[in-house]
Design a protein around this motif. Structure first.
Motif, PDB file in Angstrom:
ATOM      1  N   THR A  41      -3.011  -7.479   6.077  1.00 18.60           N
ATOM      2  CA  THR A  41      -2.243  -6.282   5.820  1.00 18.60           C
ATOM      3  C   THR A  41      -1.195  -6.060   6.875  1.00 18.60           C
TER       4      THR A  41
ATOM      5  N   ARG B  64       2.982   0.296   3.740  1.00 20.55           N
ATOM      6  CA  ARG B  64       2.626  -0.928   4.461  1.00 20.55           C
ATOM      7  C   ARG B  64       2.641  -2.111   3.512  1.00 20.55           C
TER       8      ARG B  64
ATOM      9  N   ARG C 158       1.003  -5.492   2.193  1.00 23.36           N
ATOM     10  CA  ARG C 158      -0.333  -6.076   2.096  1.00 23.36           C
ATOM     11  C   ARG C 158      -0.149  -7.487   1.527  1.00 23.36           C
TER      12      ARG C 158
ATOM     13  N   ASP D  46      -7.293 -10.698   8.423  1.00 26.43           N
ATOM     14  CA  ASP D  46      -6.562  -9.481   8.076  1.00 26.43           C
ATOM     15  C   ASP D  46      -5.176  -9.866   7.591  1.00 26.43           C
TER      16      ASP D  46
ATOM     17  N   GLU E 186       0.853  -1.180   0.000  1.00 28.74           N
ATOM     18  CA  GLU E 186       0.000   0.000   0.000  1.00 28.74           C
ATOM     19  C   GLU E 186       0.893   1.236   0.000  1.00 28.74           C
TER      20      GLU E 186
END
Length: 257
Positions: A257, A116, A118, A255, A75
């Motif tokens: 990420t 970040r 992902r 999740d 990201e």
């Protein structure tokens, strides 16, 4: 770029785990690494995991490891095409042709640069236990799939370095006890995760990561996940004794990420 097949198992691997692999390069050698999540605690809200980078031993002993930054894994796209891991050869824990490294080095770099990861990871539920490895190899050859990165770049497709591919063949255990991939693998697949379909019922199967490709020659050796689990336990104990732990993550269920 993933190779999508008409095989339900192949399609499941692509859907659930295409973002777990990374192209790596050491000197003139091309390979693959992948992320594994060691489950420490599970609650209805959160899974606490330690995340590891897993690859073939041959990519862990050089002062410089180049890890390609796949755009779909990030990201806020970074300005560089690859991440140079410098002087980390002493941080790997190795055994039997495979190496593991805490992924904190990747997350720390991303935090410094303001982006970040992902990703997807091979989870504890997918990684085969010792008993599951024994069951997979008990009846001779088993069909298997390797998810890795080729050793070339698709120059006509921007942002598509070292394309990903899914290759099918089989795995078996030799009379001398060595687990092997039966067939050839493309250059660049050393360090790739290997999957099998674990039959649960007449019409049900589960995806298992049975191990990692230790090399990419003909009939390469597979280091099975029971050995990787033992290696991770040794690396965890060593890290806890020497410098505390910086690789602990909390993940909401689902999740990545």
């Amino acid at each position: 770029m993933s190779v999508v097949t008409d095989d339900p198992m192949g399609d499941m691997i692509i859907e659930r785990l295409s973002r777990c692999t990374h192209p790596v390069k050491v000197g003139g050698r091309f390979g693959t690494a992948f992320l594994y999540n060691e489950l420490l605690e599970s609650t209805p809200e959160t899974d606490r995991v330690r995340e590891w980078v897993v690859t073939a031993d041959q990519f862990t002993r050089d002062p410089l490891l180049e890890l390609r930054l796949r755009p779909e894994l990030i990201e806020l796209a970074p300005s560089a095409d690859y991440l140079a891991l410098i002087h980390v050869e002493g941080a790997w824990t190795r055994r039997a042709g495979v190496g593991v490294l805490s992924s904190w080095v990747l997350h720390e770099h991303a935090d410094r640069k303001g982006w970040r990861w992902r990703t997807q990871e091979v989870t504890d539920g997918i990684a085969a236990t010792k008993q599951q490895v024994q069951a997979v190899l008990a009846d001779g050859e088993r069909r298997a799939w390797a998810l890795g990165h080729f050793d070339y770049e698709v120059v006509e497709v921007p942002g598509e370095p070292r394309p990903q591919g899914l290759v099918g063949a089989s795995v078996t255990r030799d009379p001398d006890g060595v687990v092997r991939w039966r067939g050839e693998l493309p250059e660049g697949f050393a360090g790739a995760p290997v999957f099998v379909a674990d039959q649960l019922g007449r019409r049900e199967f589960a995806m298992r990561c049975v191990g990692v490709v230790a090399s990419a020659d003909r009939n390469p050796t597979i280091v099975t996940f029971d050995i990787i689990r033992e290696l991770v336990a040794r690396a965890s104990n060593s890290a806890s004794r020497t410098r505390g732990w910086r690789g602990l993550l909390g993940r909401r269920r689902g999740d990545h990420t």
